[in-house]
Design a protein around this motif. Structure first.
Motif, PDB file in Angstrom:
ATOM      1  N   LEU A 221       8.169   7.180   5.513  1.00 44.37           N
ATOM      2  CA  LEU A 221       6.724   5.803   6.158  1.00 44.37           C
ATOM      3  C   LEU A 221       7.162   4.422   5.796  1.00 44.37           C
ATOM      4  CD1 LEU A 221       4.592   5.982   7.563  1.00 44.37           C
ATOM      5  CD2 LEU A 221       3.220   6.030   4.418  1.00 44.37           C
ATOM      6  N   ALA A 222       7.777   4.483   4.105  1.00 46.80           N
ATOM      7  CA  ALA A 222       8.658   2.577   4.350  1.00 46.80           C
ATOM      8  C   ALA A 222       9.527   2.911   5.301  1.00 46.80           C
ATOM      9  CB  ALA A 222       9.105   2.714   3.598  1.00 46.80           C
ATOM     10  N   ILE A 223      10.381   3.470   6.421  1.00 45.31           N
ATOM     11  CA  ILE A 223      11.203   2.721   7.339  1.00 45.31           C
ATOM     12  C   ILE A 223      10.588   3.222   8.488  1.00 45.31           C
ATOM     13  CG2 ILE A 223      13.638   4.152   8.269  1.00 45.31           C
ATOM     14  CD1 ILE A 223      14.124   5.862   5.151  1.00 45.31           C
TER      15      ILE A 223
ATOM     16  N   TYR B  54      18.533  -9.875   0.842  1.00 43.93           N
ATOM     17  CA  TYR B  54      19.450 -10.594  -0.701  1.00 43.93           C
ATOM     18  C   TYR B  54      19.635  -9.399  -1.020  1.00 43.93           C
ATOM     19  CZ  TYR B  54      17.264 -15.067  -0.010  1.00 43.93           C
ATOM     20  OH  TYR B  54      16.426 -16.238   0.223  1.00 43.93           O
ATOM     21  N   GLY B  55      19.810  -7.800  -0.498  1.00 48.05           N
ATOM     22  CA  GLY B  55      19.611  -6.806  -0.947  1.00 48.05           C
ATOM     23  C   GLY B  55      19.148  -6.967  -2.411  1.00 48.05           C
ATOM     24  N   PHE B  56      18.197  -7.319  -3.003  1.00 49.68           N
ATOM     25  CA  PHE B  56      18.114  -7.159  -4.652  1.00 49.68           C
ATOM     26  C   PHE B  56      16.927  -5.710  -3.728  1.00 49.68           C
ATOM     27  CE2 PHE B  56      14.845  -7.911  -7.636  1.00 49.68           C
ATOM     28  CZ  PHE B  56      15.094  -7.995  -8.869  1.00 49.68           C
ATOM     29  N   ARG B  57      15.934  -6.417  -3.248  1.00 51.01           N
ATOM     30  CA  ARG B  57      14.925  -5.386  -2.702  1.00 51.01           C
ATOM     31  C   ARG B  57      15.221  -3.986  -1.690  1.00 51.01           C
ATOM     32  NH1 ARG B  57      12.565 -10.480  -3.624  1.00 51.01           N
ATOM     33  NH2 ARG B  57      11.426 -10.425  -5.084  1.00 51.01           N
ATOM     34  N   TYR B  58      15.147  -3.238  -1.473  1.00 52.09           N
ATOM     35  CA  TYR B  58      15.243  -2.383   0.155  1.00 52.09           C
ATOM     36  C   TYR B  58      14.868  -0.758  -0.571  1.00 52.09           C
ATOM     37  CZ  TYR B  58      18.430   0.341  -3.788  1.00 52.09           C
ATOM     38  OH  TYR B  58      19.785   0.292  -5.073  1.00 52.09           O
ATOM     39  N   ILE B  59      14.478  -0.657   0.734  1.00 52.35           N
ATOM     40  CA  ILE B  59      13.754   1.185   1.282  1.00 52.35           C
ATOM     41  C   ILE B  59      14.729   1.891   0.675  1.00 52.35           C
ATOM     42  CG2 ILE B  59      13.019   2.348   2.460  1.00 52.35           C
ATOM     43  CD1 ILE B  59      11.823   0.292   4.276  1.00 52.35           C
ATOM     44  N   THR B  60      14.664   3.088  -0.151  1.00 48.55           N
ATOM     45  CA  THR B  60      14.839   3.370  -0.519  1.00 48.55           C
ATOM     46  C   THR B  60      14.910   5.371   0.813  1.00 48.55           C
ATOM     47  OG1 THR B  60      13.191   5.402  -1.580  1.00 48.55           O
ATOM     48  CG2 THR B  60      14.528   3.372  -2.538  1.00 48.55           C
ATOM     49  N   GLU B  61      15.684   6.024   0.779  1.00 47.77           N
ATOM     50  CA  GLU B  61      16.072   6.959   2.080  1.00 47.77           C
ATOM     51  C   GLU B  61      14.578   7.875   2.178  1.00 47.77           C
ATOM     52  OE1 GLU B  61      19.595   9.545  -0.077  1.00 47.77           O
ATOM     53  OE2 GLU B  61      20.167   8.231   1.604  1.00 47.77           O
ATOM     54  N   ASP B  62      14.679   8.376   0.314  1.00 44.44           N
ATOM     55  CA  ASP B  62      13.071   9.464   0.383  1.00 44.44           C
ATOM     56  C   ASP B  62      12.082   8.676   1.205  1.00 44.44           C
ATOM     57  OD1 ASP B  62      14.738  10.455  -1.194  1.00 44.44           O
ATOM     58  OD2 ASP B  62      14.619  10.048  -3.097  1.00 44.44           O
ATOM     59  N   CYS B  63      11.677   7.840   1.707  1.00 47.50           N
ATOM     60  CA  CYS B  63       9.977   6.732   2.013  1.00 47.50           C
ATOM     61  C   CYS B  63      10.433   6.871   3.232  1.00 47.50           C
ATOM     62  CB  CYS B  63       9.651   5.763   1.222  1.00 47.50           C
ATOM     63  SG  CYS B  63       8.588   5.787   0.697  1.00 47.50           S
TER      64      CYS B  63
ATOM     65  N   LEU C 116       0.627  -1.888  -0.223  1.00 44.83           N
ATOM     66  CA  LEU C 116      -0.351  -0.129  -0.066  1.00 44.83           C
ATOM     67  C   LEU C 116       0.650   1.431  -0.525  1.00 44.83           C
ATOM     68  CD1 LEU C 116      -3.025  -0.969   2.417  1.00 44.83           C
ATOM     69  CD2 LEU C 116      -3.412  -0.757  -0.004  1.00 44.83           C
ATOM     70  N   ILE C 117       1.638   0.837   1.076  1.00 44.92           N
ATOM     71  CA  ILE C 117       2.329   2.148   1.107  1.00 44.92           C
ATOM     72  C   ILE C 117       2.813   2.752  -0.773  1.00 44.92           C
ATOM     73  CG2 ILE C 117       5.196   3.370   1.372  1.00 44.92           C
ATOM     74  CD1 ILE C 117       4.419   1.793   4.218  1.00 44.92           C
ATOM     75  N   SER C 118       3.727   1.333  -1.409  1.00 42.93           N
ATOM     76  CA  SER C 118       4.534   1.790  -2.501  1.00 42.93           C
ATOM     77  C   SER C 118       2.999   2.084  -3.626  1.00 42.93           C
ATOM     78  CB  SER C 118       4.869   0.518  -2.901  1.00 42.93           C
ATOM     79  OG  SER C 118       6.208  -0.345  -2.225  1.00 42.93           O
ATOM     80  N   MET C 119       2.159   1.434  -4.084  1.00 44.08           N
ATOM     81  CA  MET C 119       0.900   2.287  -4.502  1.00 44.08           C
ATOM     82  C   MET C 119       0.581   3.649  -3.870  1.00 44.08           C
ATOM     83  SD  MET C 119      -2.948   0.350  -4.735  1.00 44.08           S
ATOM     84  CE  MET C 119      -2.264  -1.289  -4.956  1.00 44.08           C
ATOM     85  N   GLY C 120       0.971   3.812  -2.757  1.00 37.18           N
ATOM     86  CA  GLY C 120       0.375   5.253  -2.629  1.00 37.18           C
ATOM     87  C   GLY C 120       1.387   6.480  -3.711  1.00 37.18           C
ATOM     88  N   ASN C 121       2.843   5.725  -3.171  1.00 36.61           N
ATOM     89  CA  ASN C 121       3.978   6.678  -3.502  1.00 36.61           C
ATOM     90  C   ASN C 121       3.341   6.775  -4.851  1.00 36.61           C
ATOM     91  OD1 ASN C 121       6.319   8.560  -3.051  1.00 36.61           O
ATOM     92  ND2 ASN C 121       7.757   6.350  -3.809  1.00 36.61           N
ATOM     93  N   GLY C 122       2.864   5.534  -5.984  1.00 41.11           N
ATOM     94  CA  GLY C 122       2.772   5.619  -7.298  1.00 41.11           C
ATOM     95  C   GLY C 122       4.057   5.077  -8.153  1.00 41.11           C
ATOM     96  N   ASP C 123       4.849   3.689  -7.535  1.00 47.48           N
ATOM     97  CA  ASP C 123       5.348   3.223  -7.477  1.00 47.48           C
ATOM     98  C   ASP C 123       4.837   1.805  -8.886  1.00 47.48           C
ATOM     99  OD1 ASP C 123       6.607   4.333  -6.143  1.00 47.48           O
ATOM    100  OD2 ASP C 123       6.881   2.981  -4.888  1.00 47.48           O
ATOM    101  N   PHE C 124       3.606   1.786  -9.164  1.00 49.03           N
ATOM    102  CA  PHE C 124       2.947   0.560  -9.665  1.00 49.03           C
ATOM    103  C   PHE C 124       2.389   1.655 -10.945  1.00 49.03           C
ATOM    104  CE2 PHE C 124       2.216  -1.700  -5.515  1.00 49.03           C
ATOM    105  CZ  PHE C 124       3.672  -2.291  -5.903  1.00 49.03           C
ATOM    106  N   GLU C 125       2.343   2.473 -10.849  1.00 51.40           N
ATOM    107  CA  GLU C 125       2.181   3.470 -12.479  1.00 51.40           C
ATOM    108  C   GLU C 125       2.957   3.246 -13.734  1.00 51.40           C
ATOM    109  OE1 GLU C 125       1.370   7.875 -11.910  1.00 51.40           O
ATOM    110  OE2 GLU C 125       0.864   7.595 -10.175  1.00 51.40           O
ATOM    111  N   ALA C 126       1.928   3.084 -15.158  1.00 52.29           N
ATOM    112  CA  ALA C 126       2.576   2.635 -16.057  1.00 52.29           C
ATOM    113  C   ALA C 126       3.813   3.075 -16.650  1.00 52.29           C
ATOM    114  CB  ALA C 126       1.761   1.894 -16.852  1.00 52.29           C
ATOM    115  N   THR C 127       3.410   4.682 -16.285  1.00 51.94           N
ATOM    116  CA  THR C 127       4.370   5.967 -16.352  1.00 51.94           C
ATOM    117  C   THR C 127       4.741   6.452 -15.450  1.00 51.94           C
ATOM    118  OG1 THR C 127       2.869   7.176 -17.998  1.00 51.94           O
ATOM    119  CG2 THR C 127       3.246   5.976 -19.485  1.00 51.94           C
ATOM    120  N   LEU C 128       6.768   6.577 -15.326  1.00 55.21           N
ATOM    121  CA  LEU C 128       7.048   7.228 -14.546  1.00 55.21           C
ATOM    122  C   LEU C 128       7.692   8.459 -14.601  1.00 55.21           C
ATOM    123  CD1 LEU C 128       7.338   4.773 -11.877  1.00 55.21           C
ATOM    124  CD2 LEU C 128       5.677   5.452 -11.538  1.00 55.21           C
TER     125      LEU C 128
END
Length: 339
Positions: free
Chosen positions: A123-125, A112-121, A70-82
């Motif tokens: 709420l996710a932290i 694993y290091g493949f998925r990680y949280i960015t420092e600009d979010c 939901l956090i990623s969806m609210g941040n618009g990470d799943f939109e087709a065009t970014l």
């Protein structure tokens, strides 16, 4: 046979020591159990405890996976065009499956290091920190309850054996009720003490009737109320004198008395110093008048003692002349052989 079934149904404690009392109509029972959640979880059956143990991990992975999705969806990470300057909250998380895997990897510290949280979010932290704190406490609780149940000496009590029947005969010139107790393991039990409770109906001096009245019944080994250790089968006895709650018991009125004798053995395990408790009960049909236990302990030519449990529940007619011509004795002996 119908009489025996009725007696079994009216037992307060079963032969294997389980409580036969059913509790009904308690207001707020669920609330009472939740107030003492630790005892509730420790007392759970193993199948429920294993289910709780597994579901604690799976549900927390799933719930926080939903939060991250939901956090990623609210941040618009799943939109087709970014836009080219868009920074996702979770890198390489494009679906709910990816969010679930990130939750699993974070909670189990796989990383694993493949998925990680960015420092600009932020709420996710914050959600990640909350997940590690909350699930850490939950896992400590469930794991602690799991280990506490493993450490309980309940299974040790199953290796303590009581004689199937109690007997009444004379010992050192006194009429005694006797039971036999054995330790089925080689590791001895120390500081053993056998206590008894007699359950019977009672009428007070004021005329108040009680369905179940408890009276203490003292048991002894030789001349002491305690035994130092239980490594060989021992016979505990209760003297039927005027101070006994069973005073007046005889072969004629034994089966007509409404009573149940609960015996409890409290002991300390030498290996762990933990206490264990085992119990059983005897109803009048399991008390044999004019019998004594057959010998269980034998000496070998090699200088060792052997406890032969083929004879543990075997009884024989008492050699005391006072019991030899007792008609009730013969009837009990015949019934015992039929069993």
């Amino acid at each position: 046979m119908a009489v025996r079934k009725a007696e079994v149904r009216r037992r307060i404690v079963s032969k294997d020591g389980h409580n036969n009392v059913r509790i009904n109509n308690v207001e707020g029972m669920v609330k009472l159990y939740l107030h003492d959640i630790w005892t509730t979880v420790v007392d759970m059956k193993w199948r429920y405890k294993l289910t709780l143990f597994a579901s604690t991990f799976i549900m927390t992975w799933f719930i926080f996976g939903v939060f991250f999705y939901l956090i990623s969806m609210g941040n618009g990470d799943f939109e087709a065009t970014l836009s080219s300057n868009h920074t996702p909250c979770l890198e390489n998380v494009k679906t709910f499956t990816g969010a679930f895997l990130f939750s699993l990897e974070s909670q189990t510290t796989i990383g694993y290091g493949f998925r990680y949280i960015t420092e600009d979010c932020p709420l996710a932290i914050f959600t990640l920190v909350a997940q590690l704190v909350i699930t850490g406490l939950a896992e400590i609780f469930v794991t602690g309850a799991f280990l506490a149940k493993l450490a309980r000496p309940k299974k040790r009590a199953e290796t303590i054996k009581f004689s199937r029947c109690a007997v009444v005969c004379r010992r050192q010139g006194q009429l005694c009720l006797m039971i036999q107790v054995a330790n089925m393991r080689k590791s001895p039990l120390i500081q053993c003490q056998l206590t008894g409770k007699l359950f019977h109906a009672n009428v007070t001096q004021e005329g108040e009737k009680t369905q179940v009245h408890q009276t203490s019944v003292n048991f002894f080994v030789d001349s002491s109320s305690e035994c130092p250790f239980l490594i060989l089968p021992l016979t505990f006895y209760h003297i039927l004198d005027e101070r006994s709650p069973l005073a007046g018991l005889s072969a004629e009125n034994l089966h007509s008395r409404e009573m149940e004798l609960l015996v409890t053995l409290n002991a300390t395990m030498e290996s762990t110093a933990a206490t264990t408790q085992s119990r059983t009960s005897y109803v009048p049909g399991e008390i044999l008048w004019g019998y004594e236990f057959k010998p269980v302990i034998f000496a070998t030519a090699g200088g060792r003692y052997v406890a032969d449990f083929n004879f543990f529940d075997k009884v024989q007619v008492s050699s005391d002349a006072a019991f030899l011509n007792n008609a009730e004795k013969l009837k009990l002996e015949e019934n015992y052989k039929k069993e």
